[in-house]
Design a protein around this motif. Structure first.
Motif, PDB file in Angstrom:
ATOM      1  N   MET B 324      38.596  14.659  31.906  1.00 28.52           N
ATOM      2  CA  MET B 324      39.015  15.759  32.766  1.00 28.52           C
ATOM      3  C   MET B 324      37.949  16.848  32.828  1.00 28.52           C
ATOM      4  SD  MET B 324      41.660  15.454  34.577  1.00 28.52           S
ATOM      5  CE  MET B 324      42.524  16.966  34.984  1.00 28.52           C
ATOM      6  N   VAL B 325      36.847  16.608  32.160  1.00 30.12           N
ATOM      7  CA  VAL B 325      35.724  17.529  32.317  1.00 30.12           C
ATOM      8  C   VAL B 325      35.088  17.297  33.684  1.00 30.12           C
ATOM      9  CG1 VAL B 325      33.629  18.406  31.245  1.00 30.12           C
ATOM     10  CG2 VAL B 325      35.335  17.291  29.848  1.00 30.12           C
ATOM     11  N   VAL B 326      35.247  16.070  34.187  1.00 35.31           N
ATOM     12  CA  VAL B 326      34.633  15.721  35.473  1.00 35.31           C
ATOM     13  C   VAL B 326      35.037  16.674  36.603  1.00 35.31           C
ATOM     14  CG1 VAL B 326      34.589  13.946  37.269  1.00 35.31           C
ATOM     15  CG2 VAL B 326      34.187  13.330  34.905  1.00 35.31           C
ATOM     16  N   PRO B 327      36.348  16.921  36.802  1.00 33.71           N
ATOM     17  CA  PRO B 327      36.697  17.852  37.880  1.00 33.71           C
ATOM     18  C   PRO B 327      36.065  19.229  37.695  1.00 33.71           C
ATOM     19  CG  PRO B 327      38.664  16.741  37.082  1.00 33.71           C
ATOM     20  CD  PRO B 327      37.552  16.330  36.191  1.00 33.71           C
ATOM     21  N   LEU B 328      36.008  19.686  36.449  1.00 32.10           N
ATOM     22  CA  LEU B 328      35.414  21.000  36.195  1.00 32.10           C
ATOM     23  C   LEU B 328      33.927  20.996  36.530  1.00 32.10           C
ATOM     24  CD1 LEU B 328      37.176  21.531  32.770  1.00 32.10           C
ATOM     25  CD2 LEU B 328      37.687  22.795  34.831  1.00 32.10           C
ATOM     26  N   ALA B 329      33.249  19.930  36.102  1.00 30.38           N
ATOM     27  CA  ALA B 329      31.819  19.816  36.399  1.00 30.38           C
ATOM     28  C   ALA B 329      31.604  19.693  37.905  1.00 30.38           C
ATOM     29  CB  ALA B 329      31.241  18.608  35.691  1.00 30.38           C
ATOM     30  N   MET B 330      32.511  18.971  38.559  1.00 32.10           N
ATOM     31  CA  MET B 330      32.375  18.814  40.005  1.00 32.10           C
ATOM     32  C   MET B 330      32.544  20.148  40.713  1.00 32.10           C
ATOM     33  SD  MET B 330      34.244  15.281  41.108  1.00 32.10           S
ATOM     34  CE  MET B 330      33.926  15.537  42.829  1.00 32.10           C
ATOM     35  N   TYR B 331      33.499  20.930  40.231  1.00 34.52           N
ATOM     36  CA  TYR B 331      33.712  22.220  40.875  1.00 34.52           C
ATOM     37  C   TYR B 331      32.473  23.108  40.716  1.00 34.52           C
ATOM     38  CZ  TYR B 331      36.223  26.076  42.896  1.00 34.52           C
ATOM     39  OH  TYR B 331      36.617  27.077  43.754  1.00 34.52           O
TER      40      TYR B 331
END
Lengths: 219, 552
Positions: B324-331
């Motif tokens: 769920m770090v992915v969405p944060l990194a994507m943002y």
């Protein structure tokens, strides 16, 4: 041009986003998707200044924050109503429950904002569902009930329909006029105090003073 | 679907034999941006990847499947995606046969949030034009959400969860003329047949004995078309909810807000100047809340007509990387990608907004709204994230989120880990307890805003407070005590202290005492004013002892 910050509050599914979209885009969807967090929109209106000699209209711009209605998003609300010039507290006239939620919002605003100049407007939506000529009148909140409350609390009060558009423009128009009036008085008194200062290059602070500190509000 | 089965491009089909042997070796590099495969056109690449994935699914090669999900095109097409998601998610969250979960079917007590669920479901799938279809989708969506909530009554529903679940619904309903009654009939009808085909591989994943139906693609191509497998859908949503969305399903927004704070950290690492420009050190990044809570499905609405929509590939990536770090990194990447536009809008609006919180929120909202429809930007961001997977460990930001957070446990980006449902429920319970603890301590803090001891404690425990300052404060205090000691005034102060203590004791019994903090402040204040200590001390003690008579 004057700019004012306006925030919409109220229970889930009472039609906050629909009212904003009727006002900003003059459109309506029967099922508008839920707002998550908050949405930001802006719209300008023209105000005719009756007292002054000039015939030109004044343009004012609304900076509108449309918030999510679910209880858990309540903790974000202070960020949006802080420094607001006006708050539209919306309820659904077919849902008795939504009026008490609206009253909670009014209380919170009065307790936490503590600003005399904040205009609070109580807004009953879904008037189209309460056509008295029809048999299918779904009204659950009587106009008088809300009106009495609004008078007690010194709020503006309207019943509107985002679906038909009935009354929506008027609400924003009258809020705009009221804000403009307040602003003008403020400016005049300011001018009176510092009559000697330069005239047209005066940079008027349009919003009320703010604390730029995000921790200052209670979440 | 038929077209996809035999659609390997002629130029590539000959290599298929050896391909299945070396799939895992190939998969690592085959579908990245700089792959040799770029020589072929996009359709050929897609077809090739399709056949690779089919092989992998057949071999149940879980690790390679993860790699494939993270590379270009994700899981390529909806029918494959459905299988892959189920394969991965049922592996990540294991539901053992004998657990209470399977027998817990009769759980029909209404969940407290069901009213809100139906309000949101009524307003979902707005882009579907066919009214009948829309109604069916909504019914299914509501049923899935309600089932999950009733099965795990401790979860709290949030607006936006329905957006996430609708992504799963759209994927799993693909190719089905969904019909309530027909669904159950066809399901039970085909059970016996599919059991013969592959009972051994599928059995471990099954939550109940009935549904080992459509795991294998080849044999069940036809059956999966007839019957829509709601159990599989439910299993996927269940796993995704518990492993990935757990933080969001507390009864407050505290934990999701914690997660959001990673976004400014990522931006800071990228460009400190930009971070400063947006005042991200002072502003809470609430503007990202809808994107993160819905894993972008609020912005990029899934639709049956757009099976190639990037929202599905985003989910492919999140599920495959178990992160769920992915969405944060994507943002953060999205913000960086739009940096120039944001700065432009920021400068243009700087006079319009009085305070920087409104300014930044307004500007970012305005800039990002048009990106909702822009495939291109999302493609770019996905490519960016694919080529720079955030290898750095989340442990760096450990202090920012709670210790049972999905970011540190079940969706931390640690590949190929799987969890027993019982363990995850334990995590959930711990998190809920922590959340309510935090809520009460927050309310407490509101009541007693000026608590000196806590300020001191925070001062000394916080990492941002430099060690040198801590040391100097300590030395300063030590010096004061040394001076007092050498002057012999500690002895002189003792009677005073005793009196204060007595006074405190008496009044605390009566519940009257209010001013403990000042006991210490006053003598120090006097001390600094008055250099001749012994005289002062004796004076005070005299005056106190004289007042003692009148007090008691």
């Amino acid at each position: 041009m004057f700019q004012f910050k306006l925030v919409l509050l109220g229970d889930s599914s009472v039609g906050k986003s629909s009212i904003v979209h009727r006002f900003v885009k003059d459109s309506f969807d029967d099922f508008r998707e839920s707002t998550i967090g908050a949405a930001f929109l802006s719209q300008t209106i023209k105000i005719r200044d009756t007292s002054s000699d000039s015939t030109e209209d004044t343009v004012i711009k609304f900076e509108i924050w449309d918030t999510a209605g679910q209880e858990r998003y309540k903790s974000l609300a202070p960020m949006y109503y802080r420094n607001a010039n006006a708050a539209l507290v919306v309820y659904d006239i077919t849902q008795q429950d939504s009026l008490s939620k609206a009253q909670n919002w009014v209380n919170e605003l009065k307790n936490k904002v503590g600003d005399e100049d904040l205009i609070i407007c109580l807004l009953g939506n879904k008037l189209d569902l309460c056509d008295s000529s029809d048999n299918g009148d779904k009204r659950a909140v009587m106009t008088d009930e809300a009106k009495v409350y609004a008078e007690e609390q010194d709020l503006l009060f309207y019943e509107v329909s985002a679906k038909t558009g009935q009354g929506v423009k008027d609400v924003f128009q009258s809020i705009g006029e009221k804000l403009y009036q307040i602003k003008k008085e403020e400016m005049l008194s300011k001018k009176g105090r510092q009559a000697a200062s330069a005239k047209d290059s005066v940079n008027v602070k349009l919003q009320r003073p703010s604390t730029n500190d995000p921790t200052s509000c209670c979440y | 679907m038929d077209t996809l089965v035999g659609a390997e491009s002629p130029s590539l089909s000959s290599s298929e034999e050896s391909l299945s042997l070396h799939c895992d070796i190939l998969a690592d590099s085959l579908f990245d941006e700089k792959s040799l495969l770029n020589f072929f056109n996009e359709q050929e690449q897609r077809d090739f990847k399709t056949s690779v994935i089919r092989n992998i699914l057949h071999d149940r090669n879980y690790k390679t499947l993860c790699t494939l999900g993270m590379s270009n095109f994700g899981f390529v097409s909806t029918p494959l995606r459905k299988e892959c998601w189920f394969e991965l998610l049922s592996r990540q969250l294991r539901v053992s046969q004998g657990s209470g979960y399977t027998t817990n079917k009769g759980c029909t007590r209404e969940h407290r949030d069901e009213n809100q669920v139906s309000l949101d479901v009524q307003r979902s799938f707005t882009s579907v034009t066919d009214e009948g279809r829309k109604e069916k989708l909504r019914k299914l969506l509501e049923r899935i959400i309600v089932k999950i909530l009733r099965r795990y009554p401790k979860l709290s529903y949030y607006q936006g969860y329905h957006d996430v679940v609708s992504v799963f619904v759209i994927v799993f309903i693909e190719g089905h003329d969904y019909d309530d009654e027909c669904n159950f009939l066809s399901l039970s009808g085909m059970t016996s047949k599919s059991d013969d085909n592959h009972s051994n591989g599928a059995a471990e994943d099954k939550s109940n004995g009935v549904s080992s139906s459509t795991t294998d693609l080849y044999e069940n191509e036809t059956t999966s078309k007839i019957g829509f497998d709601e159990d599989k859908l439910l299993r996927c949503v269940e796993a995704f909810t518990l492993l990935y969305l757990r933080d969001f399903m507390m009864d407050s927004l505290d934990f999701p807000i914690d997660q959001l704070r990673l976004i400014p950290e990522f931006i800071k690492k990228n460009s400190k100047a930009f971070y400063k420009k947006l005042n991200l050190d002072k502003i809470e990044p609430f503007f990202a809340i809808s994107s993160i809570l819905t894993v972008f499905s609020h912005e990029l609405k899934p639709s049956e007509n757009e099976p190639d929509s990037l929202i599905f590939q985003i989910f492919d990536f999140v599920i495959s990387s178990q992160s769920m770090v992915v969405p944060l990194a994507m943002y953060a990447t999205l913000i960086m990608e739009k940096k120039d536009t944001i700065i432009e809008a920021y400068n243009a609006n700087i006079d319009n907004f009085e305070n920087s919180v409104d300014l930044v929120h307004g500007v970012i909202q305005q800039v990002l709204v048009p990106t909702r429809c822009a495939e291109k930007i999302w493609k770019q961001i996905l490519e960016e994230v694919r080529s720079n997977p955030s290898r750095e460990h989340i442990s760096k930001y450990r202090g920012l989120v709670n210790r049972y957070s999905t970011l540190l446990t079940t969706a931390s980006g640690q590949l190929h880990t799987s969890y027993e449902v019982e363990d995850v429920i334990k995590l959930l319970e711990k998190e809920i307890a922590l959340n309510s603890k935090r809520k009460t301590s927050k309310a407490h803090a509101k009541l007693h805003k000026t608590n000196t001891m806590r300020t001191f404690a925070r001062l000394f425990s916080s990492r941002s407070f430099p060690l040198i300052c801590k040391v100097s404060i300590f030395v300063g205090m030590l010096a004061i005590f040394m001076k007092l000691y050498r002057d012999g005034s500690i002895k002189a102060m003792l009677p005073t202290l005793r009196i204060y203590l007595k006074k405190y004791q008496c009044s605390s019994f009566a519940g009257l005492y209010r001013g403990l903090n000042y006991v210490w402040l006053d003598p120090l204040h006097e001390l600094l004013k008055n250099p001749s200590l012994p005289r002062w001390a004796s004076k005070v003690s005299r005056s106190i002892s004289s007042s003692k008579d009148s007090d008691f």
